[in-house]
Design a protein around this motif. Structure first.
Motif, PDB file in Angstrom:
ATOM      1  N   GLY A  79      -3.086  -3.649  29.852  1.00 19.16           N
ATOM      2  CA  GLY A  79      -4.032  -4.537  29.186  1.00 19.16           C
ATOM      3  C   GLY A  79      -5.454  -3.997  29.106  1.00 19.16           C
ATOM      4  N   GLN A  80      -5.714  -2.906  29.766  1.00 18.35           N
ATOM      5  CA  GLN A  80      -7.068  -2.355  29.813  1.00 18.35           C
ATOM      6  C   GLN A  80      -7.416  -1.644  28.498  1.00 18.35           C
ATOM      7  OE1 GLN A  80      -7.458   0.288  33.153  1.00 18.35           O
ATOM      8  NE2 GLN A  80      -9.691   0.358  33.050  1.00 18.35           N
ATOM      9  N   LYS A  81      -8.702  -1.707  28.129  1.00 13.28           N
ATOM     10  CA  LYS A  81      -9.196  -0.933  26.996  1.00 13.28           C
ATOM     11  C   LYS A  81      -9.639   0.422  27.521  1.00 13.28           C
ATOM     12  CE  LYS A  81     -11.884  -2.795  23.780  1.00 13.28           C
ATOM     13  NZ  LYS A  81     -13.095  -3.299  23.070  1.00 13.28           N
ATOM     14  N   ALA A 141      -3.810  -1.170  26.873  1.00  9.78           N
ATOM     15  CA  ALA A 141      -2.832  -0.215  27.396  1.00  9.78           C
ATOM     16  C   ALA A 141      -1.513  -0.913  27.738  1.00  9.78           C
ATOM     17  CB  ALA A 141      -3.400   0.474  28.625  1.00  9.78           C
ATOM     18  N   GLN A 142      -0.425  -0.244  27.403  1.00  8.35           N
ATOM     19  CA  GLN A 142       0.914  -0.791  27.643  1.00  8.35           C
ATOM     20  C   GLN A 142       1.455  -0.288  28.974  1.00  8.35           C
ATOM     21  OE1 GLN A 142       2.308  -3.049  25.295  1.00  8.35           O
ATOM     22  NE2 GLN A 142       0.152  -2.860  24.701  1.00  8.35           N
ATOM     23  N   LYS A 143       2.052  -1.188  29.737  1.00 12.26           N
ATOM     24  CA  LYS A 143       2.585  -0.831  31.059  1.00 12.26           C
ATOM     25  C   LYS A 143       3.589   0.308  30.950  1.00 12.26           C
ATOM     26  CE  LYS A 143       4.728  -2.948  35.146  1.00 12.26           C
ATOM     27  NZ  LYS A 143       3.656  -2.514  36.070  1.00 12.26           N
ATOM     28  N   ASN A 144       3.504   1.251  31.888  1.00 15.17           N
ATOM     29  CA  ASN A 144       4.399   2.409  31.969  1.00 15.17           C
ATOM     30  C   ASN A 144       4.235   3.397  30.811  1.00 15.17           C
ATOM     31  OD1 ASN A 144       5.565   1.506  34.393  1.00 15.17           O
ATOM     32  ND2 ASN A 144       6.981   0.214  33.257  1.00 15.17           N
ATOM     33  N   GLU A 145       3.187   3.224  30.042  1.00 16.47           N
ATOM     34  CA  GLU A 145       2.950   4.162  28.944  1.00 16.47           C
ATOM     35  C   GLU A 145       2.514   5.503  29.507  1.00 16.47           C
ATOM     36  OE1 GLU A 145       0.004   2.718  26.278  1.00 16.47           O
ATOM     37  OE2 GLU A 145       0.239   4.350  24.841  1.00 16.47           O
ATOM     38  N   GLY A 149      -6.219  18.264  25.230  1.00 16.93           N
ATOM     39  CA  GLY A 149      -5.489  17.027  25.448  1.00 16.93           C
ATOM     40  C   GLY A 149      -6.022  16.164  26.574  1.00 16.93           C
ATOM     41  N   THR A 150      -5.750  14.873  26.462  1.00 18.90           N
ATOM     42  CA  THR A 150      -5.977  13.892  27.530  1.00 18.90           C
ATOM     43  C   THR A 150      -4.637  13.282  27.877  1.00 18.90           C
ATOM     44  OG1 THR A 150      -8.245  13.316  26.904  1.00 18.90           O
ATOM     45  CG2 THR A 150      -6.999  11.670  28.133  1.00 18.90           C
ATOM     46  N   ARG A 151      -4.289  13.340  29.165  1.00 25.54           N
ATOM     47  CA  ARG A 151      -3.004  12.809  29.616  1.00 25.54           C
ATOM     48  C   ARG A 151      -3.197  11.402  30.148  1.00 25.54           C
ATOM     49  NH1 ARG A 151      -3.581  17.604  29.127  1.00 25.54           N
ATOM     50  NH2 ARG A 151      -1.931  19.093  28.743  1.00 25.54           N
ATOM     51  N   LEU A 152      -2.545  10.443  29.487  1.00 24.35           N
ATOM     52  CA  LEU A 152      -2.692   9.030  29.824  1.00 24.35           C
ATOM     53  C   LEU A 152      -1.485   8.557  30.602  1.00 24.35           C
ATOM     54  CD1 LEU A 152      -3.980   6.187  29.543  1.00 24.35           C
ATOM     55  CD2 LEU A 152      -2.713   5.971  27.396  1.00 24.35           C
ATOM     56  N   THR A 153      -1.765   7.857  31.705  1.00 23.12           N
ATOM     57  CA  THR A 153      -0.727   7.166  32.457  1.00 23.12           C
ATOM     58  C   THR A 153      -1.192   5.734  32.666  1.00 23.12           C
ATOM     59  OG1 THR A 153      -0.141   9.187  33.650  1.00 23.12           O
ATOM     60  CG2 THR A 153       0.608   7.102  34.594  1.00 23.12           C
ATOM     61  N   VAL A 154      -0.325   4.790  32.353  1.00 20.10           N
ATOM     62  CA  VAL A 154      -0.651   3.381  32.542  1.00 20.10           C
ATOM     63  C   VAL A 154       0.243   2.822  33.646  1.00 20.10           C
ATOM     64  CG1 VAL A 154      -0.846   1.118  31.474  1.00 20.10           C
ATOM     65  CG2 VAL A 154      -1.312   3.175  30.136  1.00 20.10           C
ATOM     66  N   LEU A 155      -0.400   2.260  34.654  1.00 19.70           N
ATOM     67  CA  LEU A 155       0.363   1.762  35.811  1.00 19.70           C
ATOM     68  C   LEU A 155       0.800   0.314  35.615  1.00 19.70           C
ATOM     69  CD1 LEU A 155      -1.890   3.333  38.586  1.00 19.70           C
ATOM     70  CD2 LEU A 155       0.217   4.240  37.593  1.00 19.70           C
TER      71      LEU A 155
END
Lengths: 115, 109
Positions: A16-18, A81-85, A109-115
Motif C-alpha cells: 500500500g505504500q507509495k 505497492a502490491q504485497k510480495n511484489e 536498475g532499482t530492485r523492488l521488494t514489497v513485504l
C-alpha cells in the motif's frame, strides 16, 4: 559517452505504500523510458517521455505515475505497492529518434521488494 | 499481440566454441537491439541494427527485416560471455522496444 544513474539501487516497501524511483542521465538525450523486468522475463515499458514535462503511457502504466522534471531526470512512482511484489525497474534514454527508433541505453536498475 | 520469439532459452558452451542465438519477429520490425544482462542485472548494449550486419570482436549480428529475424553469433566463446542475452524489436508506431524472454548462456572451461 554518458551514464544513467538510478536511485535507490534497492527499495524495500510495505503493501500500500507509495514509492518513488529516480533516474538521471548525462547523455543529453531527449527521450527517457521506464521499464519493468520480472524474474525470468523480458522488459515491459511503463512510461516514456520525449521531452521535459511530456509523458506517454506504455503497456504497463496502470498503478504507476511518472514525472519528467527536467531533461536529465525522470521519476517513477509506484502508487500503491502490491504485497510480495518483486521486480527490477530499469530506466533508459535515447536521442529523439528519426521516425520512431533510436538506440536505447539503460541504467543499472532499482530492485523492488514489497513485504 | 506483438511478440519476439527468442531461441534457445538456455545454452551451454565450452570455451573456444561458437554458436548463434536467434530472434523471430511476428510483426513488422524496423530495428533490433541486442543486449547482454550481467549477473548484477545491468543491460550492456551489444548491437543496434536497422538493417544488414554488424560485427564487434567475437560478436556478429544480422537483421533481416523482410524475413523477420535477427541473429547474434558468438565466436570463440569466453567465460566472460556468460549472461542472459536479450533481443528487442523496434516496431509499430511507438518508441517502445519489445523484448524477447532472453537466452541464458553459460560458458564452461
Amino acid at each position: 559517452g554518458g551514464i544513467i544513474t538510478q536511485t535507490p539501487k534497492f527499495l524495500i516497501g510495505q503493501e500500500g505504500q507509495k514509492l518513488t524511483l529516480k533516474c538521471q542521465q548525462n547523455f543529453n538525450h531527449d527521450t527517457m523510458y521506464w521499464y519493468r523486468q520480472d524474474s525470468g522475463k523480458g522488459l515491459r515499458l511503463i512510461y516514456y517521455s520525449i521531452t521535459e514535462n511530456d509523458l506517454q503511457k506504455g503497456d504497463l502504466s496502470e498503478g504507476y505515475d511518472a514525472s519528467r522534471e527536467k531533461k536529465s531526470s525522470f521519476s517513477l512512482t509506484v502508487t500503491s505497492a502490491q504485497k510480495n511484489e518483486m521486480a527490477v525497474f530499469l530506466c533508459a534514454s535515447s536521442i529523439t529518434p528519426l521516425g520512431n527508433y533510436a538506440e536505447q541505453f539503460f541504467g543499472p536498475g532499482t530492485r523492488l521488494t514489497v513485504l | 499481440g506483438d511478440q519476439v520469439e527468442q531461441s534457445p532459452s538456455a545454452l551451454s558452451l565450452h570455451e573456444g566454441t561458437s554458436s548463434a542465438l536467434r530472434c523471430n519477429f511476428t510483426t513488422t520490425t524496423r530495428s533490433v537491439q541486442w543486449f547482454r544482462q550481467n549477473s548484477r542485472g545491468s543491460l550492456i548494449n551489444l548491437f543496434y541494427l536497422a538493417s544488414g550486419t554488424k560485427e564487434n570482436g567475437r560478436l556478429k549480428s544480422a537483421f533481416d527485416s523482410k524475413e523477420l529475424y535477427s541473429t547474434l553469433h558468438i565466436r570463440d566463446a569466453q567465460l566472460e560471455d556468460s549472461g542472459t542475452y536479450f533481443c528487442a524489436a523496434g516496431t509499430g508506431n511507438t518508441r517502445k522496444l519489445i523484448f524477447g524472454l532472453g537466452t541464458t548462456l553459460q560458458v564452461q572451461p
